[in-house]
Design a protein around this motif. Structure first.
Motif: not given
Length: 113
Positions: A39-47
């Motif tokens: 989740s943390a990596l996915g949200y970081t990449l997405a933002l």
């Protein structure tokens, strides 16, 4: 950056956000480390990608696409893999969201700066 590349990056950002949100749902209240990390990596990449796309496309248009398609895709993932039930009003509502995203992208002159 070209507008087609911006759309590709936006699609990757949306996909990353959908993966991150799905992992968050599987994290059992942040108690399972692997889904939390995903989740943390996915949200970081997405933002990060979202910020890059906003250099080329207006914020309102980007956010309309991001939120509209994100809601629909997350709901479809929850339906397919987590057994979430969808009634007719939910399906109609998501259809209207997709129609709105299409109208903005096809008919609006606001898409490119």
């Amino acid at each position: 950056m070209s507008l087609p590349l911006a759309y590709v990056l936006l699609a990757i950002a949306i996909t990353s956000e959908v993966i991150a949100t799905t992992a968050l749902a599987l994290s059992d209240g942040l108690s399972k480390p692997l889904p939390v990390v995903i989740s943390a990596l996915g949200y970081t990449l997405a933002l990060g990608l979202l910020a890059v796309v906003m250099r080329v496309m207006p914020t309102g248009v980007v956010y309309a696409i991001w939120s509209g398609l994100g809601v629909v895709l997350i709901t479809l993932v929850a339906w397919a893999w987590q057994g979430q039930r969808l009634d007719l009003p939910a399906v109609i509502g998501m259809g209207l969201i997709v129609a709105g995203v299409i109208v903005v992208n096809v008919f609006s002159g606001s898409v490119g700066h």
